[in-house]
Design an enzyme around this catalytic site. Structure first.
Site, mmCIF file in Angstrom:
data_model
loop_
_atom_site.group_PDB
_atom_site.id
_atom_site.type_symbol
_atom_site.label_atom_id
_atom_site.label_comp_id
_atom_site.label_asym_id
_atom_site.label_seq_id
_atom_site.Cartn_x
_atom_site.Cartn_y
_atom_site.Cartn_z
ATOM 1 N N ALA A 79 -6.763 -4.384 -5.225
ATOM 2 C CA ALA A 79 -6.465 -2.964 -5.707
ATOM 3 C C ALA A 79 -6.441 -1.999 -4.611
ATOM 4 C CB ALA A 79 -7.005 -2.610 -6.929
ATOM 5 N N LYS A 124 -22.112 -8.009 -13.444
ATOM 6 C CA LYS A 124 -21.841 -9.274 -12.703
ATOM 7 C C LYS A 124 -22.424 -10.274 -13.786
ATOM 8 C CE LYS A 124 -20.453 -10.078 -9.043
ATOM 9 N NZ LYS A 124 -18.860 -10.452 -8.774
ATOM 10 N N PRO A 127 -31.954 6.261 6.407
ATOM 11 C CA PRO A 127 -32.488 6.693 5.132
ATOM 12 C C PRO A 127 -33.134 5.221 4.484
ATOM 13 C CG PRO A 127 -30.361 6.402 4.974
ATOM 14 C CD PRO A 127 -30.364 6.263 6.392
ATOM 15 N N THR A 172 -23.661 -12.919 -7.611
ATOM 16 C CA THR A 172 -24.893 -12.426 -6.836
ATOM 17 C C THR A 172 -25.979 -12.697 -7.480
ATOM 18 O OG1 THR A 172 -25.917 -10.561 -6.492
ATOM 19 C CG2 THR A 172 -24.621 -10.235 -8.275
ATOM 20 N N ASP A 173 -27.090 -12.805 -6.592
ATOM 21 C CA ASP A 173 -28.435 -13.339 -6.914
ATOM 22 C C ASP A 173 -29.194 -12.155 -7.930
ATOM 23 O OD1 ASP A 173 -28.872 -11.430 -5.112
ATOM 24 O OD2 ASP A 173 -30.162 -12.608 -3.766
ATOM 25 N N GLU A 174 -28.461 -11.006 -7.776
ATOM 26 C CA GLU A 174 -28.988 -9.800 -8.560
ATOM 27 C C GLU A 174 -29.042 -10.100 -10.036
ATOM 28 O OE1 GLU A 174 -28.252 -5.872 -7.225
ATOM 29 O OE2 GLU A 174 -27.788 -6.560 -5.100
ATOM 30 N N ALA A 189 -12.979 -10.178 -6.416
ATOM 31 C CA ALA A 189 -12.815 -8.519 -6.530
ATOM 32 C C ALA A 189 -13.856 -7.946 -7.518
ATOM 33 C CB ALA A 189 -11.310 -8.537 -7.292
ATOM 34 N N ASN A 227 -27.803 -11.589 -0.159
ATOM 35 C CA ASN A 227 -27.223 -10.233 0.402
ATOM 36 C C ASN A 227 -26.671 -10.850 1.767
ATOM 37 O OD1 ASN A 227 -29.507 -8.938 -1.145
ATOM 38 N ND2 ASN A 227 -28.516 -7.145 0.148
ATOM 39 N N ASN A 228 -25.210 -10.370 1.871
ATOM 40 C CA ASN A 228 -24.516 -10.802 3.028
ATOM 41 C C ASN A 228 -24.831 -9.729 4.166
ATOM 42 O OD1 ASN A 228 -21.686 -12.959 1.950
ATOM 43 N ND2 ASN A 228 -23.529 -12.666 1.145
ATOM 44 N N TYR A 241 -24.559 -2.379 -11.831
ATOM 45 C CA TYR A 241 -23.689 -3.536 -11.226
ATOM 46 C C TYR A 241 -24.338 -4.911 -11.770
ATOM 47 C CZ TYR A 241 -23.121 -6.656 -7.264
ATOM 48 O OH TYR A 241 -22.491 -7.766 -6.612
HETATM 49 P P1 NAD Z 1 -16.390 -5.229 -1.510
HETATM 50 O O1 NAD Z 1 -16.852 -3.683 -2.263
HETATM 51 O O2 NAD Z 1 -16.539 -4.846 0.067
HETATM 52 O O3 NAD Z 1 -14.920 -5.637 -1.802
HETATM 53 C C1 NAD Z 1 -14.555 -5.639 -3.058
HETATM 54 C C2 NAD Z 1 -12.881 -5.864 -3.067
HETATM 55 O O4 NAD Z 1 -12.477 -5.835 -4.390
HETATM 56 C C3 NAD Z 1 -12.192 -4.555 -2.255
HETATM 57 O O5 NAD Z 1 -11.434 -4.838 -1.301
HETATM 58 C C4 NAD Z 1 -11.790 -3.866 -3.498
HETATM 59 O O6 NAD Z 1 -10.539 -2.830 -3.120
HETATM 60 C C5 NAD Z 1 -11.304 -4.964 -4.596
HETATM 61 N N1 NAD Z 1 -11.298 -4.664 -5.854
HETATM 62 C C6 NAD Z 1 -12.323 -3.983 -6.593
HETATM 63 N N2 NAD Z 1 -12.088 -3.779 -8.027
HETATM 64 C C7 NAD Z 1 -10.490 -4.550 -8.055
HETATM 65 C C8 NAD Z 1 -9.658 -4.609 -9.144
HETATM 66 N N3 NAD Z 1 -9.969 -4.060 -10.405
HETATM 67 N N4 NAD Z 1 -8.760 -5.203 -8.947
HETATM 68 C C9 NAD Z 1 -8.280 -5.780 -7.499
HETATM 69 N N5 NAD Z 1 -9.017 -5.599 -6.597
HETATM 70 C C10 NAD Z 1 -10.439 -4.855 -6.938
HETATM 71 O O7 NAD Z 1 -17.273 -6.155 -2.181
HETATM 72 P P2 NAD Z 1 -17.853 -7.597 -1.183
HETATM 73 O O8 NAD Z 1 -19.293 -6.909 -0.566
HETATM 74 O O9 NAD Z 1 -17.022 -8.122 -0.182
HETATM 75 O O10 NAD Z 1 -18.389 -8.488 -2.589
HETATM 76 C C11 NAD Z 1 -17.500 -9.357 -2.938
HETATM 77 C C12 NAD Z 1 -18.078 -10.180 -4.009
HETATM 78 O O11 NAD Z 1 -19.078 -10.943 -3.817
HETATM 79 C C13 NAD Z 1 -18.239 -9.284 -5.322
HETATM 80 O O12 NAD Z 1 -17.906 -9.751 -6.379
HETATM 81 C C14 NAD Z 1 -19.781 -9.206 -5.174
HETATM 82 O O13 NAD Z 1 -20.388 -8.899 -6.479
HETATM 83 C C15 NAD Z 1 -20.170 -10.479 -4.566
HETATM 84 N N6 NAD Z 1 -21.506 -10.500 -3.778
HETATM 85 C C16 NAD Z 1 -21.552 -9.594 -2.845
HETATM 86 C C17 NAD Z 1 -22.622 -9.760 -1.818
HETATM 87 C C18 NAD Z 1 -22.848 -8.938 -0.863
HETATM 88 O O14 NAD Z 1 -23.857 -8.917 -0.222
HETATM 89 N N7 NAD Z 1 -22.192 -7.899 -0.604
HETATM 90 C C19 NAD Z 1 -23.683 -10.647 -2.129
HETATM 91 C C20 NAD Z 1 -23.369 -11.674 -3.362
HETATM 92 C C21 NAD Z 1 -22.066 -11.501 -3.969
HETATM 93 O O1 TDX Z 2 -29.280 3.764 2.624
HETATM 94 C C1 TDX Z 2 -29.893 2.895 2.205
HETATM 95 N N1 TDX Z 2 -31.589 2.481 2.422
HETATM 96 C C2 TDX Z 2 -31.995 1.593 1.799
HETATM 97 O O2 TDX Z 2 -33.278 1.455 2.046
HETATM 98 C C3 TDX Z 2 -29.271 1.964 1.413
HETATM 99 C C4 TDX Z 2 -27.763 1.844 1.142
HETATM 100 C C5 TDX Z 2 -29.907 0.595 0.956
HETATM 101 N N2 TDX Z 2 -31.259 0.746 1.143
HETATM 102 C C6 TDX Z 2 -32.140 -0.514 0.494
HETATM 103 C C7 TDX Z 2 -31.716 -0.871 -0.837
HETATM 104 C C8 TDX Z 2 -32.008 -2.254 -0.902
HETATM 105 O O3 TDX Z 2 -33.332 -2.597 -1.038
HETATM 106 O O4 TDX Z 2 -31.860 -1.647 1.334
HETATM 107 C C9 TDX Z 2 -31.650 -2.839 0.463
HETATM 108 C C10 TDX Z 2 -30.307 -3.325 0.582
HETATM 109 O O5 TDX Z 2 -29.304 -2.478 0.049
HETATM 110 P P1 TDX Z 2 -27.631 -2.650 -0.253
HETATM 111 O O6 TDX Z 2 -27.142 -2.949 1.181
HETATM 112 O O7 TDX Z 2 -27.175 -1.420 -0.866
HETATM 113 O O8 TDX Z 2 -27.653 -3.995 -0.927
HETATM 114 P P2 TDX Z 2 -28.299 -4.409 -2.169
HETATM 115 O O9 TDX Z 2 -28.480 -3.136 -3.129
HETATM 116 O O10 TDX Z 2 -29.159 -5.496 -1.843
HETATM 117 O O11 TDX Z 2 -27.136 -5.122 -2.937
HETATM 118 C C11 TDX Z 2 -26.332 -6.149 -1.969
HETATM 119 O O12 TDX Z 2 -26.712 -7.202 -2.138
HETATM 120 C C12 TDX Z 2 -26.111 -8.332 -3.347
HETATM 121 C C13 TDX Z 2 -24.898 -5.995 -2.326
HETATM 122 O O13 TDX Z 2 -24.490 -4.681 -1.876
HETATM 123 C C14 TDX Z 2 -24.534 -6.665 -3.788
HETATM 124 O O14 TDX Z 2 -22.645 -6.440 -3.998
HETATM 125 C C15 TDX Z 2 -24.869 -7.832 -3.820
HETATM 126 O O15 TDX Z 2 -24.288 -8.375 -5.071
#
Ligand code: NAD
Ligand code: TDX
Length: 361
Positions: free
Chosen positions: A35, A163, A214, A133-135, A82, A188-189, A159
């Site tokens: 989207a 999920k 921060p 996610t593990d969350e 997504a 976390n990736n 969030y």
């Molecule tokens: P992101 O926020 O970078 O990307 C999400 C994408 O989904 C975006 O491109 C957005 O445009 C699209 N999107 C959102 N709502 C939509 C909708 N209604 N229709 C179509 N597209 C839509 O997220 P990410 O970090 O790449 O995470 C991807 C997936 O992996 C998510 O499901 C997240 O819960 C899961 N996940 C993320 C992490 C992490 O560390 N980032 C860890 C574990 C699982």
């Molecule tokens: O400015 C910051 N300062 C800070 O201390 C931010 C943005 C985060 N944090 C802390 C919060 C968390 O303990 O750092 C840790 C990581 O934060 P995020 O990068 O926001 O990740 P988190 O909340 O752990 O969630 C991520 O991992 C699991 C992804 O955003 C999720 O989509 C995924 O499911």
């Protein structure tokens, strides 16, 4: 040959997955549905779009369109990324998370069920893989055992609750309707194309600009970090060898406190500025440009509401049953990530100034 629908692949992990998959499976075709919310960025798919990989700008909540894509493109696998993904945004405004993560997942499940299970030309085989996610498991104390696939769900943020709800919907479509589903719950990736609202890219970019770093609360919260390409490898294992109806935890077995990981990034940046003279003129506001320690930018700020203390993944199932091991060590992955952000300033500059949203770029 596989024909896949990959949702959310203009985002961080989906884009890395598509890059990985197209290189590993030269005969496969991918239809990306995204989207293009604030987190979606066409540039994440630069060099990937072709006759083999097309981007459809659409919302997964459009069930009719999802059905049409499944039919018209002959798609037999869905890999569903997504989602709204940022915990802080879910605290500020949960509605978008309910809409995308719960209703969106349900819309896709309905489309898949309709096209794959009830229509005359339904494919002989299909798969719906849900990326979670593990969350969903909640928060661990310091000495609690890591999350297994049997750990009870206890999501704490809007969030993670959204999920968790989507995971249960996926489960129910297998149990009730026999849809061929798998789910992976990942830690976390980090890596290229990570949106700079998340901790690691935010820190890298802030310190290049001499802005404060921060740290929420006391900085002692713990996350388990996995290089994003290793997440793609884990999903690959589940797609190729996973058992239908099962869930698999994917993680790096790589726990770091937030303050330690931020300190490490500062230290690596100090070293980069020593070995690469050009960084001083490119980023004069970075403390390292004037031989000061980047760590002086660390600033403790108000804690996140309901901040989960610790996540840790027990990877026994995916390791023993599917032979999964991460391929990229944390030492290597964090260096790769730092270098990617240093080499791809136009990518994050466009995110910072908003021009990545321009449709004609
Ligand atoms: P992101 O926020 O970078 O990307 C999400 C994408 O989904 C975006 O491109 C957005 O445009 C699209 N999107 C959102 N709502 C939509 C909708 N209604 N229709 C179509 N597209 C839509 O997220 P990410 O970090 O790449 O995470 C991807 C997936 O992996 C998510 O499901 C997240 O819960 C899961 N996940 C993320 C992490 C992490 O560390 N980032 C860890 C574990 C699982
Ligand atoms: O400015 C910051 N300062 C800070 O201390 C931010 C943005 C985060 N944090 C802390 C919060 C968390 O303990 O750092 C840790 C990581 O934060 P995020 O990068 O926001 O990740 P988190 O909340 O752990 O969630 C991520 O991992 C699991 C992804 O955003 C999720 O989509 C995924 O499911």
């Amino acid at each position: 040959m596989n024909r896949m629908l990959v949702t959310g692949a203009a985002g961080f992990i989906g884009a890395n997955f598509v890059r990985y998959w197209l290189a590993a499976y030269p005969d496969d075709h991918i239809t990306v549905v995204d989207a293009l919310t604030y987190a979606g960025n066409r540039a994440n798919l630069d060099g990937l779009l072709s006759e083999r990989c097309v981007l459809v700008e659409a919302n997964i909540n459009d069930t009719e369109l999802m059905m049409q894509l499944l039919r018209d493109h002959g798609l037999t696998t869905v890999v569903h990324f997504a989602a709204e993904s940022h915990v802080d945004r879910s605290i500020e405004g949960p509605d978008a998370f309910i809409e995308a993560n719960i209703l969106g997942t349900h819309s896709l499940l309905k489309a898949a069920r309709q096209v794959w299970q009830t229509e005359a030309h339904a494919p002989a085989d299909h798969r719906f893989h849900h990326v979670s996610t593990d969350e969903v498991y909640g928060s661990l104390s310091m000495d609690a055992p890591a999350f297994t696939e049997l750990t009870a769900y206890a999501p704490n943020s809007p969030y993670s609750a959204s999920k968790a709800a989507s995971d249960f919907l996926v489960r129910s479509y297998h149990h009730t309707y026999g849809l061929n589903v798998t789910t992976s719950n990942c830690s976390n990736n980090y890596g290229p194309f990570h949106f700079p609202e998340k901790l690691i890219p935010l820190i890298i970019i802030n310190l290049l600009h001499g802005k404060s770093l921060p740290i929420y609360g006391d900085g002692k919260n713990i996350r388990d970090w996995l290089f994003v390409e290793d997440h793609a490898r884990g999903i690959e294992k589940v797609l190729n060898h996973g058992t239908i109806g099962e869930t698999y935890n994917i993680g790096g077995v790589n726990e770091w406190t937030n303050i330690d990981i931020v300190s490490l990034v500062c230290q690596l940046m100090n070293e980069r500025f020593k070995t690469d003279e050009s960084l001083r003129s490119r980023f004069p506001e970075c403390p390292a440009a004037s031989e000061r320690d980047c760590a002086q930018l660390i600033t403790y700020v108000k804690d996140r509401a309901g901040h989960d203390f610790r996540y840790a993944i027990d990877t026994t199932r995916i390791r023993d049953e599917l032979g999964y091991e991460p391929a990229v060590s944390f030492e290597k992955g964090i260096e790769l990530t730092l270098d990617w952000y240093l080499e791809n300033q136009p990518w994050w500059q466009a995110v910072l100034d908003g021009s990545y949203r321009d449709t004609d770029t």
